[in-house]
Design an enzyme around this catalytic site. Structure first.
Site, PDB file in Angstrom:
ATOM      1  N   MET A  61       0.803  -1.227   0.000  1.00  0.00           N
ATOM      2  CA  MET A  61       0.000   0.000   0.000  1.00  0.00           C
ATOM      3  C   MET A  61       0.832   1.272   0.000  1.00  0.00           C
ATOM      4  O   MET A  61       0.314   2.342  -0.304  1.00  0.00           O
ATOM      5  CB  MET A  61      -0.917   0.020   1.223  1.00  0.00           C
ATOM      6  CG  MET A  61      -0.193   0.205   2.539  1.00  0.00           C
ATOM      7  SD  MET A  61      -1.307   0.582   3.937  1.00  0.00           S
ATOM      8  CE  MET A  61      -1.762   2.278   3.569  1.00  0.00           C
ATOM      9  N   TYR A  62       2.119   1.197   0.336  1.00  0.00           N
ATOM     10  CA  TYR A  62       2.914   2.407   0.462  1.00  0.00           C
ATOM     11  C   TYR A  62       3.114   3.076  -0.894  1.00  0.00           C
ATOM     12  O   TYR A  62       3.620   2.458  -1.837  1.00  0.00           O
ATOM     13  CB  TYR A  62       4.280   2.109   1.086  1.00  0.00           C
ATOM     14  CG  TYR A  62       4.230   1.615   2.514  1.00  0.00           C
ATOM     15  CD1 TYR A  62       3.106   1.799   3.315  1.00  0.00           C
ATOM     16  CD2 TYR A  62       5.317   0.959   3.085  1.00  0.00           C
ATOM     17  CE1 TYR A  62       3.067   1.347   4.615  1.00  0.00           C
ATOM     18  CE2 TYR A  62       5.293   0.510   4.390  1.00  0.00           C
ATOM     19  CZ  TYR A  62       4.153   0.699   5.152  1.00  0.00           C
ATOM     20  OH  TYR A  62       4.121   0.249   6.458  1.00  0.00           O
ATOM     21  N   SER A  63       2.714   4.332  -0.970  1.00  0.00           N
ATOM     22  CA  SER A  63       2.782   5.092  -2.224  1.00  0.00           C
ATOM     23  C   SER A  63       2.176   4.312  -3.380  1.00  0.00           C
ATOM     24  O   SER A  63       2.712   4.268  -4.485  1.00  0.00           O
ATOM     25  CB  SER A  63       4.227   5.488  -2.548  1.00  0.00           C
ATOM     26  OG  SER A  63       4.717   6.413  -1.616  1.00  0.00           O
ATOM     27  N   GLN A  64       1.060   3.653  -3.077  1.00  0.00           N
ATOM     28  CA  GLN A  64       0.333   2.877  -4.091  1.00  0.00           C
ATOM     29  C   GLN A  64       1.234   1.883  -4.813  1.00  0.00           C
ATOM     30  O   GLN A  64       1.170   1.701  -6.025  1.00  0.00           O
ATOM     31  CB  GLN A  64      -0.338   3.818  -5.092  1.00  0.00           C
ATOM     32  CG  GLN A  64      -1.377   4.716  -4.452  1.00  0.00           C
ATOM     33  CD  GLN A  64      -2.087   5.606  -5.434  1.00  0.00           C
ATOM     34  OE1 GLN A  64      -1.635   5.792  -6.558  1.00  0.00           O
ATOM     35  NE2 GLN A  64      -3.197   6.188  -5.024  1.00  0.00           N
ATOM     36  N   GLY A  65       2.090   1.222  -4.043  1.00  0.00           N
ATOM     37  CA  GLY A  65       2.953   0.186  -4.601  1.00  0.00           C
ATOM     38  C   GLY A  65       4.310   0.658  -5.045  1.00  0.00           C
ATOM     39  O   GLY A  65       5.203  -0.161  -5.287  1.00  0.00           O
TER      40      GLY A  65
END
Length: 340
Positions: A61-65
């Site tokens: 999920m971090y920075s949308q992958g």
């Protein structure tokens, strides 16, 4: 750098883990105001490895992958794959559609393949469930995680913030069925939030589970004076949700950290992290976005707090309502992580 086994496994990890939520694509995700792009992230990855840190934690999920993509490109520049421990997490939705999130078998099988593609790796060392999924039977989740390990896509599995009874149930389901059990718990522990000392930390100690806390410095609150602000402190909405209780007591703790830091001639961050080592934590997950962050963290391993200093840091604490465990708000976060 010191290295220890993660829980009762044979996996050797550094006593510090570098959290990679701050590295990614600044145009993707909900924390673009303070995330670092690839070029700006590179010096911190290099310094971490040069300092002896071999343990890196990210999530789909971090920075949308894009956090996975960035560390997947940067780590090979400075280290061999067999010398580093790469951890990622799964649970939060990556698209607003059925089965694009959670811990069902379908979601887990899709998510591990997508993470490996972004990381450009054949396997991750530690695959962690980011939260508990109350919409999927735990038997389904644990069997799917076991199959991911047996397929060679993950070496070990871990869990993150949940109730202690949920973690115990998951472990017992795995034990009963002969499936892979969790070797680590990534939970919310720091001087401003010690509620995990009631049940989760004793459970982990009893069962030989490694503890790798997120936010060991309370998202930077323990690393600066009470009235100091940063871009992240002004824009991080999650931090405002986590640390809005008992502010008077929290301020007294922050002041105690500052006083001991002055007396010892070290940074506040060093004192805040040294408390973790005094409490027997395996490897706190640190953030690093500015020069000096990693050095201050490394210095904490050499700062042995006295019993009196630990008491000074802990004395002002006032119990809080649980924070950081899966809530309806967190379960409804919607992300747009590319499928590959």
């Amino acid at each position: 750098m010191d290295y220890v086994n993660l829980g009762r496994s044979g996996l050797k990890v550094s006593r510090l883990c570098l959290g990679c939520m701050s590295y990614g694509d600044t145009t993707r995700g909900w924390h673009g105001d303070w995330v670092l792009g690839e070029d700006d992230s590179r010096p911190f990855i290099r310094e971490a490895l040069e300092s002896g840190i071999n343990f890196f934690d990210t999530a789909n999920m971090y920075s949308q992958g894009s956090s996975e993509e960035v560390i997947g490109r940067l780590l090979p520049e400075f280290a061999k794959r067999d010398e580093i421990v790469v951890a990622t997490k799964v649970y939060f939705p990556w698209r607003q559609a059925p089965n694009t999130g959670g811990l069902s078998r379908k979601s887990l099988m899709q998510a591990i393949d997508a993470s490996l593609t972004r990381l450009n790796m054949n396997y991750v060392d530690l695959y962690q469930i980011h939260r508990w999924d109350d919409e999927t039977p735990i038997e389904e989740t644990m069997e799917a995680l076991h199959d991911i390990v047996k397929a060679g896509k993950a070496r070990y599995i871990g869990a993150s913030s949940m109730w202690a009874w949920q973690f115990a149930k998951a472990q017992e389901v795995a034990r009963t069925n002969g499936w892979t059990r969790f070797i680590s718990m990534q939970n919310h522990v720091n001087l401003l939030y010690r509620e995990e000392e009631r049940e989760m930390l004793p459970l982990c100690a009893d069962q030989g589970v490694g503890v790798i806390p997120w936010s060991p410095l309370a998202r930077g609150r323990l690393a600066r004076g009470w009235d100091e602000t940063t871009v992240r402190s002004e824009t991080d909405g999650i931090a405002k949700l986590l640390y809005r209780q008992q502010e008077e007591a929290d301020r007294a703790i922050v002041d105690a950290v500052g006083a001991i830091a002055t007396e010892r001639g070290v940074s506040r961050a060093t004192v805040g992290l040294a408390w973790h080592f005094a409490k027997g934590i395996t490897a706190p997950i640190i953030g690093a976005t500015k020069p000096g962050h990693i050095a201050a963290a490394v210095a904490a391993m050499d700062l042995a707090l006295t019993d009196s200093e630990v008491a000074r840091l802990e004395e002002p604490y006032v119990p809080k309502s649980p924070a950081g465990i899966a809530t309806p708000l967190q379960r409804n976060w919607t992300l747009s992580v590319p499928a590959s």
